[in-house]
Design an enzyme around this catalytic site. Sequence first.
Site, PDB file in Angstrom:
ATOM      1  CE1 TYR A 166      -3.833   2.285   0.437  1.00 17.51           C
ATOM      2  CE2 TYR A 166      -2.560   3.291   2.194  1.00 17.51           C
ATOM      3  CZ  TYR A 166      -3.630   3.321   1.322  1.00 17.51           C
ATOM      4  OH  TYR A 166      -4.510   4.379   1.346  1.00 17.51           O
ATOM      5  CG  ASP A 271       5.802   4.470   0.800  1.00 18.55           C
ATOM      6  OD1 ASP A 271       5.994   5.288   1.728  1.00 18.55           O
ATOM      7  OD2 ASP A 271       4.675   4.104   0.445  1.00 18.55           O
ATOM      8  CE  LYS A 299       0.996   5.160   7.850  1.00 19.87           C
ATOM      9  NZ  LYS A 299      -0.399   5.034   8.155  1.00 19.87           N
TER      10      LYS A 299
HETATM   11  C1  PLP Z   1       3.714   2.591   3.150  1.00 19.04           C
HETATM   12  C2  PLP Z   1       2.633   3.615   3.052  1.00 19.04           C
HETATM   13  N1  PLP Z   1       2.710   4.567   2.119  1.00 19.04           N
HETATM   14  C3  PLP Z   1       1.780   5.530   2.003  1.00 19.04           C
HETATM   15  C4  PLP Z   1       0.694   5.557   2.853  1.00 19.04           C
HETATM   16  C5  PLP Z   1      -0.338   6.634   2.704  1.00 19.04           C
HETATM   17  O1  PLP Z   1      -0.231   7.530   3.753  1.00 19.04           O
HETATM   18  P1  PLP Z   1      -1.461   8.486   4.122  1.00 19.04           P
HETATM   19  O2  PLP Z   1      -2.517   7.612   4.695  1.00 19.04           O
HETATM   20  O3  PLP Z   1      -0.863   9.465   5.091  1.00 19.04           O
HETATM   21  O4  PLP Z   1      -1.896   9.149   2.868  1.00 19.04           O
HETATM   22  C6  PLP Z   1       0.569   4.585   3.845  1.00 19.04           C
HETATM   23  C7  PLP Z   1      -0.581   4.610   4.769  1.00 19.04           C
HETATM   24  O5  PLP Z   1      -0.800   3.708   5.540  1.00 19.04           O
HETATM   25  C8  PLP Z   1       1.561   3.577   3.954  1.00 19.04           C
HETATM   26  O6  PLP Z   1       1.479   2.612   4.868  1.00 19.04           O
END
Ligand code: PLP
Length: 461
Positions: A166, A271, A299
């Site tokens: 994700y 990421d 986060k």
């Molecule tokens: C690895 C990763 N990238 C991107 C995101 C997206 O972040 P946001 O929910 O702040 O848009 C998440 C959200 O859980 C994530 O776990």
Amino acid sequence: MATSSPVQIDPERVGELTNRELAGLNARTARSSAMYERARQTLSGGVASSYQLRDPWPIYLVSGEGAAVSDVDGNRYWDFHNGFGSMVQGHAHPAIVEALRARAGLGTHFAAVTEDTIVVAEQLARRFGLERWRFVNSGSEATMDAIRIARALTGRDTIVKIFGSYHGHHDAVMVSIGVTLGMIGDRENLASIHYGAGIPKAVSDMTIAVPFNDAGAMERRIERLVKEGRPPACVIMEAAMMNLGVVLPERGYLEQVREITARHGVVLIFDEVKTGLAIAAGGATERFGVKPDMVTLAKTLGGGLPSGAIGGSERVMSVVEDGSVYQVGTYNGNPLSMAAARASLERVLTPAAYGHLDALNERIVSGCQGVIERHRLPGYAVGIGSKGCVTFSPTPIVDYETFKENQDIAVTELAWLWNMNRGIYMTPGREEEWTLSVAHTDEAVDAYIAAFEEMAGALTA
Ligand SMILES: Cc1ncc(COP(=O)(O)O)c(C=O)c1O
């Protein structure tokens, strides 16, 4: 790792315990039920994000302090959910509260740079070894902009991701996640399937998924894409997968990915929305010692305020600096978020904090592994930095396919209810893990292990 001769868990017993625990949780959350009835009149589904949905109703929270949160019914929990892994600082950390108070009185938004933004960029550059930074407001914005930058730099449209990972809720990455086992496709040619409605096929077709922990499959797929005249702009991936529980990279995998992407002129994006600042000062990049071309953060960065960041090498970020890519946003570098991030980086997420998180995680992982071995449960405990989980699977999970094939969903769902009824606020969802905070203590961790021991006893009685 998995126990040698695990017991067979009786599905009927799991069902009985699940019904009992659900009734217990319903009984102790009557005010959440009433709040849901009110909320759903105006908030779609009674929540602000579909990830907050829950049957029969969501649990509505009131406050958080240190390692604990309280709900509207007055139930108090040790918080292992931590805002989907954001609150590594713990709730209402005095240093962050103080910084926010000071900043609020000076004005909270200008759409102009405040010094805190520069300090945060300097800190991140040191921690991740990447020269140039920009800020956004969420993980989704960070991955969206990072992909655009990679596309601009390479002049290519296709992107490669890991199947089952994700990366946020924009169209390019809402692809090949949450797919049922039969739909995954051939390992050498995994399917590009949109996640939910509203994503144009033309967009999802440009996102190609490959299996985690298989550098050979990645390289073969990239070579085919090159032959087909659509070489990828980037590989976007988590260095350790945090959306299938926790799946660590096998030895040498990340080094091979680094080498393959460099050889094919593909931008490597780690990421680090979940791992960054949460598993080490310099995230997975530091922990695994492999340097990507870009990282994305969110986060933990904001200490509870909406925030995200993109870090890149000077070369990669040149397309932002020369004006080719419009990396923009009204709230980018918002003074409140940056004040919280600065206080967090300078005063909370210190080397001692990471030492504390590592020690606590070692305690919870080995405590849970001890429970698994004593009760001969089919599963294993795994963790890194502030993150970890018990994976209910008789064999190690290495990628999405092994996750879907082997993870016991029913036991995972029971474990969540079980925890909630014993004062452990755990991240909902079979893909999720615990996040520890600097405010967690041995007492909090031991409460988690004790609840797990009790469930293991009930499952195997
Ligand atoms: C690895 C990763 N990238 C991107 C995101 C997206 O972040 P946001 O929910 O702040 O848009 C998440 C959200 O859980 C994530 O776990």
